[in-house]
Design a protein around this motif. Sequence first.
Motif, PDB file in Angstrom:
ATOM      1  N   GLN A   1       0.834  -1.210   0.000  1.00 47.41           N
ATOM      2  CA  GLN A   1       0.000   0.000   0.000  1.00 47.41           C
ATOM      3  C   GLN A   1       0.868   1.259   0.000  1.00 47.41           C
ATOM      4  O   GLN A   1       0.544   2.232  -0.671  1.00 47.41           O
ATOM      5  CB  GLN A   1      -0.938  -0.012   1.209  1.00 47.41           C
ATOM      6  CG  GLN A   1      -2.077  -0.991   1.066  1.00 47.41           C
ATOM      7  CD  GLN A   1      -2.922  -1.089   2.333  1.00 47.41           C
ATOM      8  OE1 GLN A   1      -2.442  -0.873   3.440  1.00 47.41           O
ATOM      9  NE2 GLN A   1      -4.196  -1.444   2.136  1.00 47.41           N
ATOM     10  N   GLU A   2       1.973   1.218   0.725  1.00 52.76           N
ATOM     11  CA  GLU A   2       2.897   2.357   0.760  1.00 52.76           C
ATOM     12  C   GLU A   2       3.534   2.580  -0.612  1.00 52.76           C
ATOM     13  O   GLU A   2       3.661   3.710  -1.071  1.00 52.76           O
ATOM     14  CB  GLU A   2       3.979   2.118   1.829  1.00 52.76           C
ATOM     15  CG  GLU A   2       4.896   3.295   2.058  1.00 52.76           C
ATOM     16  CD  GLU A   2       4.165   4.564   2.506  1.00 52.76           C
ATOM     17  OE1 GLU A   2       4.586   5.649   2.042  1.00 52.76           O
ATOM     18  OE2 GLU A   2       3.191   4.493   3.281  1.00 52.76           O
ATOM     19  N   GLN A   3       3.900   1.494  -1.282  1.00 54.37           N
ATOM     20  CA  GLN A   3       4.486   1.592  -2.614  1.00 54.37           C
ATOM     21  C   GLN A   3       3.462   2.158  -3.608  1.00 54.37           C
ATOM     22  O   GLN A   3       3.794   3.012  -4.430  1.00 54.37           O
ATOM     23  CB  GLN A   3       4.968   0.218  -3.063  1.00 54.37           C
ATOM     24  CG  GLN A   3       5.871   0.259  -4.266  1.00 54.37           C
ATOM     25  CD  GLN A   3       6.466  -1.109  -4.580  1.00 54.37           C
ATOM     26  OE1 GLN A   3       6.031  -2.130  -4.073  1.00 54.37           O
ATOM     27  NE2 GLN A   3       7.484  -1.097  -5.429  1.00 54.37           N
TER      28      GLN A   3
ATOM     29  N   LYS B   1       0.933   4.108  -2.876  1.00 58.07           N
ATOM     30  CA  LYS B   1       0.748   5.513  -2.496  1.00 58.07           C
ATOM     31  C   LYS B   1       1.879   6.373  -3.085  1.00 58.07           C
ATOM     32  O   LYS B   1       1.641   7.442  -3.636  1.00 58.07           O
ATOM     33  CB  LYS B   1       0.718   5.621  -0.969  1.00 58.07           C
ATOM     34  CG  LYS B   1       0.395   6.989  -0.452  1.00 58.07           C
ATOM     35  CD  LYS B   1       0.324   6.961   1.074  1.00 58.07           C
ATOM     36  CE  LYS B   1       0.070   8.328   1.640  1.00 58.07           C
ATOM     37  NZ  LYS B   1       0.070   8.325   3.100  1.00 58.07           N
ATOM     38  N   ARG B   2       3.133   5.869  -2.999  1.00 57.17           N
ATOM     39  CA  ARG B   2       4.277   6.603  -3.534  1.00 57.17           C
ATOM     40  C   ARG B   2       4.185   6.728  -5.057  1.00 57.17           C
ATOM     41  O   ARG B   2       4.410   7.800  -5.625  1.00 57.17           O
ATOM     42  CB  ARG B   2       5.570   5.886  -3.139  1.00 57.17           C
ATOM     43  CG  ARG B   2       6.841   6.636  -3.542  1.00 57.17           C
ATOM     44  CD  ARG B   2       8.107   5.879  -3.147  1.00 57.17           C
ATOM     45  NE  ARG B   2       8.146   4.494  -3.578  1.00 57.17           N
ATOM     46  CZ  ARG B   2       8.403   4.094  -4.839  1.00 57.17           C
ATOM     47  NH1 ARG B   2       8.624   4.975  -5.770  1.00 57.17           N
ATOM     48  NH2 ARG B   2       8.437   2.809  -5.146  1.00 57.17           N
ATOM     49  N   LEU B   3       3.798   5.658  -5.753  1.00 58.24           N
ATOM     50  CA  LEU B   3       3.650   5.686  -7.210  1.00 58.24           C
ATOM     51  C   LEU B   3       2.536   6.642  -7.635  1.00 58.24           C
ATOM     52  O   LEU B   3       2.679   7.376  -8.612  1.00 58.24           O
ATOM     53  CB  LEU B   3       3.387   4.285  -7.753  1.00 58.24           C
ATOM     54  CG  LEU B   3       4.579   3.326  -7.726  1.00 58.24           C
ATOM     55  CD1 LEU B   3       4.134   1.920  -8.107  1.00 58.24           C
ATOM     56  CD2 LEU B   3       5.679   3.811  -8.654  1.00 58.24           C
ATOM     57  N   ASN B   4       1.420   6.650  -6.919  1.00 52.02           N
ATOM     58  CA  ASN B   4       0.332   7.596  -7.213  1.00 52.02           C
ATOM     59  C   ASN B   4       0.788   9.035  -7.043  1.00 52.02           C
ATOM     60  O   ASN B   4       0.425   9.910  -7.830  1.00 52.02           O
ATOM     61  CB  ASN B   4      -0.893   7.303  -6.338  1.00 52.02           C
ATOM     62  CG  ASN B   4      -1.680   6.117  -6.850  1.00 52.02           C
ATOM     63  OD1 ASN B   4      -1.636   5.788  -8.035  1.00 52.02           O
ATOM     64  ND2 ASN B   4      -2.398   5.455  -5.947  1.00 52.02           N
ATOM     65  N   ALA B   5       1.602   9.295  -6.010  1.00 54.56           N
ATOM     66  CA  ALA B   5       2.143  10.643  -5.798  1.00 54.56           C
ATOM     67  C   ALA B   5       3.052  11.043  -6.958  1.00 54.56           C
ATOM     68  O   ALA B   5       3.016  12.185  -7.433  1.00 54.56           O
ATOM     69  CB  ALA B   5       2.894  10.705  -4.470  1.00 54.56           C
ATOM     70  N   GLU B   6       3.869  10.099  -7.449  1.00 50.23           N
ATOM     71  CA  GLU B   6       4.735  10.373  -8.596  1.00 50.23           C
ATOM     72  C   GLU B   6       3.915  10.661  -9.857  1.00 50.23           C
ATOM     73  O   GLU B   6       4.254  11.563 -10.636  1.00 50.23           O
ATOM     74  CB  GLU B   6       5.684   9.196  -8.845  1.00 50.23           C
ATOM     75  CG  GLU B   6       6.795   9.085  -7.835  1.00 50.23           C
ATOM     76  CD  GLU B   6       7.724   7.904  -8.109  1.00 50.23           C
ATOM     77  OE1 GLU B   6       7.924   7.556  -9.295  1.00 50.23           O
ATOM     78  OE2 GLU B   6       8.247   7.342  -7.131  1.00 50.23           O
TER      79      GLU B   6
ATOM     80  N   GLN C   1       2.535  14.130  -9.615  1.00 48.47           N
ATOM     81  CA  GLN C   1       3.602  15.106  -9.865  1.00 48.47           C
ATOM     82  C   GLN C   1       3.892  15.214 -11.362  1.00 48.47           C
ATOM     83  O   GLN C   1       4.048  16.311 -11.894  1.00 48.47           O
ATOM     84  CB  GLN C   1       4.878  14.725  -9.102  1.00 48.47           C
ATOM     85  CG  GLN C   1       6.009  15.721  -9.263  1.00 48.47           C
ATOM     86  CD  GLN C   1       5.654  17.105  -8.761  1.00 48.47           C
ATOM     87  OE1 GLN C   1       4.949  17.266  -7.770  1.00 48.47           O
ATOM     88  NE2 GLN C   1       6.118  18.128  -9.449  1.00 48.47           N
TER      89      GLN C   1
END
Length: 186
Positions: A8-10, A12-17, A20
């Motif tokens: 889930q953290e990964q 979340k990080r990919l969605n943020a990228e 951006q």
Amino acid sequence: NISKAALQEQIKRLNAEIEQLKLEMTNPSDLPEEMSFHSVAANIPDFVCIHDLDGKIDYINPAGIKLLNYESAKELIGNSVLIFTPKETLDEIFKRKESREQGDLTQKKYEAKIITKDLKEIPVEVHSSTMKHKGTTKIILFIHDIRERVLREHTIKEQSEQFRIYFEQSPLSVFHYAKNGTILNS
């Protein structure tokens, strides 16, 4: 083995990228050089011109330079659009200018004529839009040469007139039928 929390953290990080990247792609300064306005406009086959509300030319693409029969943009940049505008259309131009100064930002489409450097008149179709650039109002013109269309329309009109004269003056009985057999003219 990745835990559910790590996955889930990964995500979340990919969605943020991804978000951006979307923001960066909407920032024109981040676009590749080959996608800048000037490089795109330079490859448009129609005449593109940007001027201020007073008519001072800020930009003209190579197709416009060629259509107007000038050697370079330097001959036109800083001059008024009146340099390629017939005198008989000045009233219409001043009405559009006044309308824009009063806040009319609607797109315009109209037929007009332009004058080349060697004083030839060319019929054109103009699409104009208003845009803001660095706090000032600019007008962008997309000008399409319609000489071929005007020639075709003239030829069709002439042929129709010749047919009408032939039809009306023929000593023979001439009938003009619809597809369903109804006589349209005789």
